[in-house]
Write a protein that holds these residues in place. Sequence first.
Motif, PDB file in Angstrom:
ATOM      1  N   GLN A   1      -3.939   0.662  -2.339  1.00  0.00           N
ATOM      2  CA  GLN A   1      -3.426  -0.659  -2.150  1.00  0.00           C
ATOM      3  C   GLN A   1      -3.566  -1.623  -3.463  1.00  0.00           C
ATOM      4  O   GLN A   1      -4.557  -1.608  -4.255  1.00  0.00           O
ATOM      5  CB  GLN A   1      -4.287  -1.440  -0.972  1.00  0.00           C
ATOM      6  CG  GLN A   1      -3.910  -2.826  -0.452  1.00  0.00           C
ATOM      7  CD  GLN A   1      -4.805  -3.352   0.434  1.00  0.00           C
ATOM      8  OE1 GLN A   1      -6.036  -3.261   0.528  1.00  0.00           O
ATOM      9  NE2 GLN A   1      -4.123  -3.731   1.527  1.00  0.00           N
TER      10      GLN A   1
ATOM     11  N   THR B   1       0.829  -1.127   0.060  1.00  0.00           N
ATOM     12  CA  THR B   1       0.105   0.064   0.129  1.00  0.00           C
ATOM     13  C   THR B   1       0.858   1.202  -0.002  1.00  0.00           C
ATOM     14  O   THR B   1       1.817   1.266   0.774  1.00  0.00           O
ATOM     15  CB  THR B   1      -0.808   0.032   1.224  1.00  0.00           C
ATOM     16  OG1 THR B   1      -1.655  -1.159   1.326  1.00  0.00           O
ATOM     17  CG2 THR B   1      -1.867   1.237   1.285  1.00  0.00           C
TER      18      THR B   1
ATOM     19  N   LEU C   1      -9.807   3.340   2.395  1.00  0.00           N
ATOM     20  CA  LEU C   1      -8.324   3.742   1.666  1.00  0.00           C
ATOM     21  C   LEU C   1      -8.461   5.003   1.255  1.00  0.00           C
ATOM     22  O   LEU C   1      -7.602   5.939   1.331  1.00  0.00           O
ATOM     23  CB  LEU C   1      -8.146   2.713   0.639  1.00  0.00           C
ATOM     24  CG  LEU C   1      -7.777   1.179   0.950  1.00  0.00           C
ATOM     25  CD1 LEU C   1      -7.782   0.357  -0.248  1.00  0.00           C
ATOM     26  CD2 LEU C   1      -6.536   1.147   2.037  1.00  0.00           C
TER      27      LEU C   1
END
Length: 311
Positions: free
Chosen positions: A183, A50, A176
């Motif tokens: 990621q 990530t 995210l």
Amino acid sequence: MAILRVAYGLVEVGRSLDPLALEEVDATTAEYLDAHLDTLAALAAKSPPTSFVDDTAQERFEALRTGSEQQFLASANQLAATLLDGMDFRTPAGLLVALHGVDEDGQAMAAVLKLQVTAERLGYLQRTQGRARLGAVQDALDAPGRLQKGALFPDPRAESDVVVGDQLDVGALYFLTALGLRQDQAPKRAVAAMVTAVTSRLPDAAEEVAESLARRRPTQVDEALDWIAEDVPDFSPYRDEVESELRAQRRPAVALDPDAVPTKRVLSANGIRIEGPADELRERMRGPQRRGDGRWEVLLTFDTQPSERFS
């Protein structure tokens, strides 16, 4: 990890966000959070890499990790606000937890967790504006080991900035996105994404693509595409286009699981099924080839007499 600072607050669609403040880190709270951090740290070996999408995202995590109390709180409140903005009516309420600590090697660490709240305890957290002591409401939140969403910074892996625990589906991407993270796709799913992208350009070359992957067993998308272009010359004009498409996905396809590449070839017709390793069938099978009468023909060659049974 020795947890030094914690701030948390309730994030719920349709409810305004109360400012996060520094909270007391008692022994029960520290033990509970440390168990979650252990879960995140254990993901480092298997969670896809990530990275930060920009400098602002990295600066927020750095503020949590090494900033002053004021910088820590400013970052925690910014992250909570962006997380709430990214949630919709389908997203369950949760407790956004930002924390700073020091690991056993003395390295400063930062983490952001979203702990899902059980429906029967949501009312209590609403009444306390999410300020109830974590030690008092542990049974209302994700248990350690069942963490749904969390990010730990820095990641010990050279190719990754942050360790992320998250569901690997599109619907979970709001976490995210809110944290400014990107990621990679899980290596097994990346194989399927790559094969789909390649065969969408050359549907008649699906067999050759599968054989190339089975023989080469690549571990990275770029090398796989290079080898496919070598084995299937008609793919060469599309090679760079496909790589760009895969890297532009919301979860980029970068690493591949060599054990997930298609290794078998299956032909079936008229109730008859031929199945075997793709490389073996490539050497031993001729066809399918269409005959003059419109029917199809397959020729198989074996080194030994085939066994026969009925069932």
